[in-house]
Design an enzyme around this catalytic site. Structure first.
Site, PDB file in Angstrom:
ATOM      1  N   TYR A   1      30.046   3.570  53.546  1.00  8.29           N
ATOM      2  CA  TYR A   1      30.881   2.132  54.290  1.00  8.29           C
ATOM      3  C   TYR A   1      31.911   2.546  55.072  1.00  8.29           C
ATOM      4  O   TYR A   1      32.634   3.591  54.953  1.00  8.29           O
ATOM      5  CB  TYR A   1      31.198   1.457  52.931  1.00  8.29           C
ATOM      6  CG  TYR A   1      30.400   1.370  51.939  1.00  8.29           C
ATOM      7  CD1 TYR A   1      28.878   1.336  52.011  1.00  8.29           C
ATOM      8  CD2 TYR A   1      31.101   1.117  50.359  1.00  8.29           C
ATOM      9  CE1 TYR A   1      28.342   1.128  50.870  1.00  8.29           C
ATOM     10  CE2 TYR A   1      30.083   1.066  49.519  1.00  8.29           C
ATOM     11  CZ  TYR A   1      28.731   1.059  49.375  1.00  8.29           C
ATOM     12  OH  TYR A   1      27.587   0.922  48.600  1.00  8.29           O
TER      13      TYR A   1
ATOM     14  N   GLU B   1      40.603 -12.256  30.639  1.00 11.22           N
ATOM     15  CA  GLU B   1      39.696 -13.328  30.930  1.00 11.22           C
ATOM     16  C   GLU B   1      40.433 -14.472  31.617  1.00 11.22           C
ATOM     17  O   GLU B   1      39.941 -15.455  32.084  1.00 11.22           O
ATOM     18  CB  GLU B   1      38.885 -13.691  29.885  1.00 11.22           C
ATOM     19  CG  GLU B   1      37.665 -12.620  29.747  1.00 11.22           C
ATOM     20  CD  GLU B   1      36.706 -12.905  28.428  1.00 11.22           C
ATOM     21  OE1 GLU B   1      35.749 -12.801  28.572  1.00 11.22           O
ATOM     22  OE2 GLU B   1      37.150 -13.422  27.482  1.00 11.22           O
TER      23      GLU B   1
END
Length: 394
Positions: free
Chosen positions: A299, A374
């Site tokens: 990349y 979360e």
């Protein structure tokens, strides 16, 4: 301008996002095999009235939200694939598939982009332009971003800017991190085979010892970083495999070496392979050996656009507060294929902190114990939604 409405919607979908993330976490899929995840994503987008294309770049999904008014198009990206490793967390939503785990947070990325779609679908009649929600396969290994670009995801309508984000376990939960300029390195690979002349270990004078040559090459390659590159421009050359020989009394006829090169600029990325081969050639030929050298570009480096980074900064300050937007001091030598989008359109990549000592969320990426706080899911969704609105409606 839209802050209160965004925050209200983000709070409404908070529990749903946690449920989605746990479902994805329990059913991890490796690159180009994200069929279950893709189906889940497509179903959620369609229920929001968003145009959906599936099987883009094999398992990728693209959702298009068209605003009421004409304007530019912004792409928001998430990756979906997992890692090939066994999860050791003792949690109810632990991976159901042995040897597969969302240890890099892509389950969170997929979830918060779905959350952004849920929020932005409420702003369709106020939107000037379009939002593309891109769910990408195979970030970890096979360059899924480039696959999707080659299949036209930046066209029809033409994308004007791109934003991506990643969980970041060293930034405190509730904060995001931005970085102007070079943020992540190009994670290139190289292979080198050095050929000598094998023989008896008791008669080195009748041999050309490839291990001796390989050791000289190993040490000399480190002088590229220490002596040939400006010390304020980071680079890494790491030889991670060095294989030779089969018996204690035999000089082998070859050595195989494999490693990685990490650079933060395209200029340095082009120079280093030439420097490496010059050293390899000189040492090998001086010792009577020969070689095969292959440099494999992976990349490109992640280099953030200032204008789009400003959009993320202002969106983060609006949604999270100024104290919860931090500017990262240093780049990381890890890689990310979001860089392929940045080669085509102005873009920025930011991080979403998940470190929470009280919840014992402290493990690094790629750990078998990795998990997230979360609470960040709805917050990241809100920030991404604000980014799109700021960019399109300014």
């Amino acid at each position: 301008m839209f802050k209160e409405k965004i925050l209200k919607k983000a709070e409404e979908i908070k529990e749903e996002l946690i449920s989605i993330r746990r479902d994805i976490h329990a059913h991890p899929e490796i690159g180009l095999q994200e069929k279950r995840t893709s189906a889940l994503v497509a179903e959620k987008l369609k229920k929001l009235g968003i145009e959906v294309k599936t099987n883009v770049g094999i398992t990728g999904v693209v959702g298009l939200l068209k605003g009421k008014y004409p304007g530019k198009t912004i792409l928001l990206r998430a990756d979906m694939d997992c890692l090939e490793m066994t999860e050791l967390n003792n949690i109810e939503y632990k991976s159901k598939y042995p040897g597969l785990m969302h240890a890099c947070g892509h389950d969170a990325h997929t979830t918060w982009l779905l959350g952004a779609a849920m929020i932005l679908s409420e702003f369709k009649d106020e939107l000037h332009g379009n939002v593309k929600f891109l769910f990408q396969p195979a970030e970890e290994s096979q360059g899924g971003a480039n696959r999707m670009i080659n299949e036209g995801v930046l066209e029809n309508p033409k994308v004007n800017a791109a934003i991506g984000a990643h969980v970041w376990p060293i930034v405190e939960s509730g904060k995001i991190g931005i970085k102007y300029g070079s943020m992540m390195a190009a994670p290139d690979k190289f292979t080198l085979t050095i050929y000598g002349k094998g023989g008896h270990g008791a008669e080195p004078h009748n041999c050309i010892d490839p291990i001796s040559i390989g050791c000289q090459v190993y040490m000399s390659l480190q002088t590229i970083v220490s002596r040939k590159i400006n010390p304020i421009k980071p680079a890494v050359i790491s030889i991670t495999m060095f294989n030779a020989g089969s018996a204690h009394n035999v000089i082998p006829d070859r050595v195989e070496m494999v490693g990685t090169v990490r650079t933060l600029t395209n200029e340095l990325r082009e120079k280093i392979p030439k420097m490496m081969e010059s050293i390899i050639k000189g040492i090998t030929e001086a010792n009577g050996g020969s070689y095969e050298f292959e440099y494999i570009p992976y990349y490109p480096p992640v280099i953030n656009n200032d204008e789009i980074t400003d959009v993320v900064k202002h969106a983060g300050e609006e949604i999270l507060g100024k104290d919860n937007v931090v500017e990262l001091k240093n780049p990381t030598m890890g890689g990310e294929d979001f860089s392929y989008f940045q080669q085509k359109v102005p873009g920025t990549f930011f991080v979403v902190g998940t470190y929470n000592e009280d919840k014992k969320i402290t493990k690094p990426l790629h750990s078998p114990y990795f998990n997230i706080d979360e609470d960040i899911l709805s917050k990241a969704s809100a920030v991404l939604a604000e980014c799109a609105l700021l960019y399109l409606n300014k």
